[in-house]
Design a protein around this motif. Structure first.
Motif, PDB file in Angstrom:
ATOM      1  N   UNK A  31      -3.566  80.384 -11.991  1.00 24.91           N
ATOM      2  CA  UNK A  31      -2.365  80.152 -12.779  1.00 24.91           C
ATOM      3  C   UNK A  31      -1.446  81.368 -12.636  1.00 24.91           C
ATOM      4  N   UNK A  32      -0.273  81.145 -12.068  1.00 27.56           N
ATOM      5  CA  UNK A  32       0.641  82.251 -11.812  1.00 27.56           C
ATOM      6  C   UNK A  32       1.866  82.135 -12.720  1.00 27.56           C
ATOM      7  N   UNK A  33       1.984  83.001 -13.713  1.00 29.94           N
ATOM      8  CA  UNK A  33       3.124  82.914 -14.644  1.00 29.94           C
ATOM      9  C   UNK A  33       4.424  83.360 -13.979  1.00 29.94           C
ATOM     10  N   UNK A  34       5.404  82.479 -13.965  1.00 28.58           N
ATOM     11  CA  UNK A  34       6.714  82.780 -13.379  1.00 28.58           C
ATOM     12  C   UNK A  34       7.568  83.446 -14.459  1.00 28.58           C
ATOM     13  N   UNK A  35       7.148  84.671 -14.784  1.00 28.92           N
ATOM     14  CA  UNK A  35       7.786  85.473 -15.829  1.00 28.92           C
ATOM     15  C   UNK A  35       7.946  86.887 -15.285  1.00 28.92           C
ATOM     16  N   UNK A  36       8.992  87.571 -15.730  1.00 32.11           N
ATOM     17  CA  UNK A  36       9.153  88.953 -15.298  1.00 32.11           C
ATOM     18  C   UNK A  36       8.302  89.906 -16.133  1.00 32.11           C
ATOM     19  N   UNK A  37       8.231  89.644 -17.415  1.00 25.88           N
ATOM     20  CA  UNK A  37       7.648  90.627 -18.327  1.00 25.88           C
ATOM     21  C   UNK A  37       6.261  90.201 -18.833  1.00 25.88           C
ATOM     22  N   UNK A  38       5.335  91.146 -18.961  1.00 28.52           N
ATOM     23  CA  UNK A  38       4.014  90.817 -19.498  1.00 28.52           C
ATOM     24  C   UNK A  38       4.043  90.733 -21.020  1.00 28.52           C
ATOM     25  N   UNK A  39       4.815  89.823 -21.556  1.00 27.83           N
ATOM     26  CA  UNK A  39       4.944  89.672 -23.003  1.00 27.83           C
ATOM     27  C   UNK A  39       3.893  88.730 -23.586  1.00 27.83           C
ATOM     28  N   UNK A  40       4.197  88.253 -24.781  1.00 29.69           N
ATOM     29  CA  UNK A  40       3.262  87.416 -25.532  1.00 29.69           C
ATOM     30  C   UNK A  40       2.866  86.143 -24.772  1.00 29.69           C
ATOM     31  N   UNK A  41       3.808  85.567 -24.032  1.00 33.53           N
ATOM     32  CA  UNK A  41       3.481  84.327 -23.319  1.00 33.53           C
ATOM     33  C   UNK A  41       2.394  84.564 -22.270  1.00 33.53           C
ATOM     34  N   UNK A  42       2.507  85.714 -21.597  1.00 37.27           N
ATOM     35  CA  UNK A  42       1.514  86.042 -20.575  1.00 37.27           C
ATOM     36  C   UNK A  42       0.205  86.474 -21.237  1.00 37.27           C
ATOM     37  N   UNK A  43       0.376  87.200 -22.321  1.00 37.49           N
ATOM     38  CA  UNK A  43      -0.753  87.815 -23.008  1.00 37.49           C
ATOM     39  C   UNK A  43      -1.608  86.800 -23.765  1.00 37.49           C
ATOM     40  N   UNK A  44      -0.929  85.872 -24.425  1.00 37.22           N
ATOM     41  CA  UNK A  44      -1.655  84.973 -25.335  1.00 37.22           C
ATOM     42  C   UNK A  44      -1.457  83.494 -25.033  1.00 37.22           C
ATOM     43  N   UNK A  45      -0.201  83.063 -24.948  1.00 37.98           N
ATOM     44  CA  UNK A  45       0.067  81.624 -24.945  1.00 37.98           C
ATOM     45  C   UNK A  45      -0.470  80.935 -23.689  1.00 37.98           C
TER      46      UNK A  45
END
Lengths: 157, 157
Positions: free
Chosen positions: B79-93
């Motif tokens: 699963x590769x998160x298409x996000x720039x920042x390691x925020x809550x979505x990457x961390x938890x959601x």
């Protein structure tokens, strides 16, 4: 997006300032990440004037960054949104905040660049993240700097 | 991030599925952009199983994409998160939604990769966007595909 524009053509001139602007977060770490990116960017491009800004929720604002560019001698300011998607922030919010900021500096021109998503190099970025994770779980590489110490880079079931 | 991992080392194996997941938007265009990115990614990597997913607000969900990967033969899902920042979505959601999805597929393992921000190639992406815009306003290049037709890529005062 022509590869040539990365391999020689360099439109930045003396008197240009660059602002790299992200959304801004209540999480200090997210805002610090932009500073770290701007440091990498300054170091690799050697552009004379590069400032970070947050669209909202945190300082420095676009207005602050615009003033800082002008104070350092910028007569033209390039605002680069650090966003993947060309959504409302790129479409409306950043142009409107930048227009406000520019009003205070007659004679200084500006432009707002495209967001990052769909750039061909992003395929390499995503693929590299994947391959690095797979190397790590195969015992062939250290965790990357994002995952280091979080215990996150592991295979689950 | 070692350059070597882009130049040969390729950890994806038969039986691997890749999910590229963004936040998800109420704006149809943002969701379509992910599809377009996934098409570019599939084409350039030639990986056998690659699916888009949205974390929320739009279909397909991570759960849908996970099932689609398994239906196509995946025994391991990246699963590769298409996000720039390691925020809550990457961390938890995203980890929590992926764990839920994986529960329905015993024997299938998964991992979640790092977000994109601070990858050294992002400096090139930002710099290329800037140089392309500057080439356009200097009359030396067409608008990029993001700005084409919007009238946005111009110098203002």
């Amino acid at each position: 997006m022509a590869a040539s524009s990365r391999e020689g053509l360099n439109g930045i001139e003396e008197g240009d300032g660059v602002i790299i602007v992200d959304h801004g977060s209540r999480r200090k770490e997210s805002n610090l990440m932009l500073n770290e990116f701007v440091a990498m960017f300054r170091e690799r491009t050697k552009y004379p004037i590069v400032e970070p800004a947050h669209m909202e929720l945190a300082e420095p604002s676009i207005r602050d960054a615009f003033s800082l560019c002008v104070q350092q001698g910028a007569r033209r300011v390039i605002v680069s949104p650090f966003f993947l998607s060309p959504g409302r922030h790129w479409n409306q919010d950043i142009p409107s905040l930048t227009a406000e900021a520019a009003k205070e500096h007659p004679g200084v021109s500006y432009l707002i660049t495209a967001p990052l998503g769909l750039h061909e190099l992003l395929v390499n970025v995503v693929n590299d993240r994947i391959n690095h994770c797979l190397s790590h779980i195969a015992g062939k590489a250290d965790e990357c700097s994002v995952c280091a110490g979080t215990g996150k880079c592991r295979l689950r079931q």
